[in-house]
Design a protein around this motif. Structure first.
Motif, PDB file in Angstrom:
ATOM      1  N   LEU A   3       0.831  -1.198   0.000  1.00  0.00           N
ATOM      2  CA  LEU A   3       0.000   0.000   0.000  1.00  0.00           C
ATOM      3  C   LEU A   3       0.871   1.256   0.000  1.00  0.00           C
ATOM      4  O   LEU A   3       0.627   2.200  -0.767  1.00  0.00           O
ATOM      5  CB  LEU A   3      -0.920  -0.002   1.223  1.00  0.00           C
ATOM      6  N   LYS A   4       1.898   1.283   0.852  1.00  0.00           N
ATOM      7  CA  LYS A   4       2.790   2.445   0.906  1.00  0.00           C
ATOM      8  C   LYS A   4       3.451   2.712  -0.438  1.00  0.00           C
ATOM      9  O   LYS A   4       3.623   3.862  -0.852  1.00  0.00           O
ATOM     10  CB  LYS A   4       3.866   2.232   1.971  1.00  0.00           C
ATOM     11  N   ALA A   5       3.815   1.640  -1.132  1.00  0.00           N
ATOM     12  CA  ALA A   5       4.501   1.799  -2.418  1.00  0.00           C
ATOM     13  C   ALA A   5       3.614   2.449  -3.468  1.00  0.00           C
ATOM     14  O   ALA A   5       4.119   3.076  -4.415  1.00  0.00           O
ATOM     15  CB  ALA A   5       4.983   0.438  -2.911  1.00  0.00           C
ATOM     16  N   ARG A   6       2.297   2.337  -3.318  1.00  0.00           N
ATOM     17  CA  ARG A   6       1.375   2.851  -4.328  1.00  0.00           C
ATOM     18  C   ARG A   6       0.823   4.237  -3.992  1.00  0.00           C
ATOM     19  O   ARG A   6       0.111   4.828  -4.803  1.00  0.00           O
ATOM     20  CB  ARG A   6       0.209   1.864  -4.507  1.00  0.00           C
ATOM     21  N   LEU A   7       1.124   4.735  -2.815  1.00  0.00           N
ATOM     22  CA  LEU A   7       0.612   6.044  -2.406  1.00  0.00           C
ATOM     23  C   LEU A   7       1.652   7.138  -2.625  1.00  0.00           C
ATOM     24  O   LEU A   7       2.860   6.862  -2.619  1.00  0.00           O
ATOM     25  CB  LEU A   7       0.227   6.014  -0.923  1.00  0.00           C
ATOM     26  N   PRO A   8       1.217   8.388  -2.797  1.00  0.00           N
ATOM     27  CA  PRO A   8       2.173   9.494  -2.830  1.00  0.00           C
ATOM     28  C   PRO A   8       3.013   9.495  -1.558  1.00  0.00           C
ATOM     29  O   PRO A   8       2.527   9.117  -0.478  1.00  0.00           O
ATOM     30  CB  PRO A   8       1.272  10.734  -2.916  1.00  0.00           C
ATOM     31  N   GLN A   9       4.253   9.939  -1.650  1.00  0.00           N
ATOM     32  CA  GLN A   9       5.179   9.859  -0.532  1.00  0.00           C
ATOM     33  C   GLN A   9       4.667  10.559   0.714  1.00  0.00           C
ATOM     34  O   GLN A   9       4.847  10.070   1.838  1.00  0.00           O
ATOM     35  CB  GLN A   9       6.543  10.442  -0.942  1.00  0.00           C
TER      36      GLN A   9
END
Length: 408
Positions: free
Chosen positions: A243-249
């Motif tokens: 999930l973190k990898a697909r969200l804006p930083q």
């Protein structure tokens, strides 16, 4: 036993129809195959269109929703790192959506039905529909080891995609339209604060993701996965990292993780059956149509079906307007197909399709950019997301065409 309206299925659509009919003085009986606890264990949708919110208020089951539900004026699209705000309230003349879980809607409706003393038969097995095209249709079912008969005037099939209602219609009397998508949604429920105050729909080269919520302390997150994926192969840590990898930083950096309460994979499909009625049997909600969840339309479409059927039945019993019975399907399907289109569009724009060539990917990215870069495009998204208006049941066909063309 006889009842004016027999309802198959005690999910939110069956319970909502039963509650509205009861308040209008029209007796009804609900037959449900499962137990109340099983019905309440289903973790489903949580975004309610304004039309459904108003319908729940009409049904008198709004107090807890109004106290605990979260009114959202907009949502965000995260497009490969770029964040775009869709101002629902500003773009639709003040309309909003409500974040309130389907489980809570069902719980409120169950409580209202119990308080009213209306009849619901849980664990009613082997439900069968008899003579739906006749003057006096009837049902049989088994309960506590005995077979029972329920005579009625009309039958509402609110028993879902796999229920008996649609299966009771001869195959040559209906036509189905279907598209199965080559991916699913892996979702988890967690007691963690939302990463954002509004929902975030994210598209990324790794696939789609959605940041949703049920309350200020409970969240629902999803990531797109291959159709063949198994939920047991996804640990909580693997999910959170993906999930973190697909969200804006900036969002990923403040994501609060925690142990999942529930974890499951939902396949995605678009499905419609025409017509949505057979004699005195009316299909409602998932029994007649399925949408991919990207546009938050499944539960809301069921509510609009309920509203249409309820309005027709009130006209039948209070004014003798039996002529309106044959309009149920055409009225519902006009709204169904518009919601199917929007759900298909959102799904097509935000997901990665296996085997898509470079040209198709560029076209998709350009189409999405075209819509979000112009106010007219954002307004189209917003109008569909908050929900198109419910069509009056006594509108003449030519008037209905004019109304729907204004909403398209």
């Amino acid at each position: 036993m006889h009842t004016p309206v027999a309802i198959i299925g005690a999910g939110p659509s069956g319970l909502l129809l039963g509650q509205l009919l009861h308040r209008a003085g029209i007796p009804n009986v609900i037959l449900e195959r499962q137990t109340p606890d099983y019905v309440l264990s289903r973790i489903r949708a949580g975004v309610l269109e304004q039309g459904m919110v108003e319908l729940l208020r009409k049904a008198g089951v709004h107090e807890r929703m109004d106290a605990e539900g979260l009114v959202h004026d907009g949502f965000e699209l995260a497009l490969s790192g770029r964040r775009v705000h869709i101002d629902l309230k500003g773009l639709t003349g003040g309309k909003t959506v409500m974040i309130y879980g389907q489980t809570e809607v069902t719980r409120d409706l169950m409580a209202a039905r119990e308080a009213a003393g209306a009849t619901t038969v849980y664990q009613a097995s082997n439900v069968q529909i008899h003579d739906p095209k006749g003057e006096r249709p009837w049902l049989t079912y088994e309960h506590n080891g005995e077979t029972h008969r329920l005579d009625c005037d009309y039958i509402a099939g609110c028993d879902g995609f796999h229920g008996v209602a649609r299966q009771s219609i001869p195959a040559d009397a209906i036509k189905t339209f279907e598209r199965v998508y080559p991916f699913g949604w892996l979702g988890i429920l967690a007691d963690t604060p939302p990463v954002n105050e509004e929902l975030v729909y994210a598209t990324h080269e790794r696939g789609f993701a959605l940041c949703s919520m049920r309350s200020p302390t409970r969240t629902r997150y999803y990531v797109q996965v291959d159709a063949e994926e198994k939920v047991e192969d996804w640990s909580d840590d693997r999910f959170w990292n993906e999930l973190k990898a697909r969200l804006p930083q900036d969002l990923a950096s403040k994501l609060v993780t925690g142990p999942s309460i529930e974890k499951s994979i939902a396949p995605l499909r678009s499905f419609v059956v025409e017509p949505m009625q057979y004699g005195k049997l009316f299909l409602v909600g998932d029994a007649a149509h399925i949408v991919p969840p990207t546009g938050a339309k499944g539960l809301n479409l069921a509510a609009s079906d309920v509203s249409t059927l309820f309005d027709i039945l009130v006209k039948v019993y209070q004014e003798g307007r039996t002529d309106l019975l044959q309009r149920y399907s055409e009225i519902c399907l006009r709204r169904v197909w518009k919601a199917e289109r929007f759900s298909w569009w959102m799904t097509s724009m935000l997901h990665r399709f296996p085997g898509a060539d470079a040209f198709s990917e560029r076209i998709t990215a350009t189409e999405l950019d075209y819509f979000v870069s112009a106010e007219a495009g954002r307004q189209t998204i917003a109008e569909n997301y908050v929900g198109l208006p419910y069509e009056p049941v006594d509108t003449q066909p030519e008037e209905a065409l004019h109304v729907t063309s204004q909403c398209a």
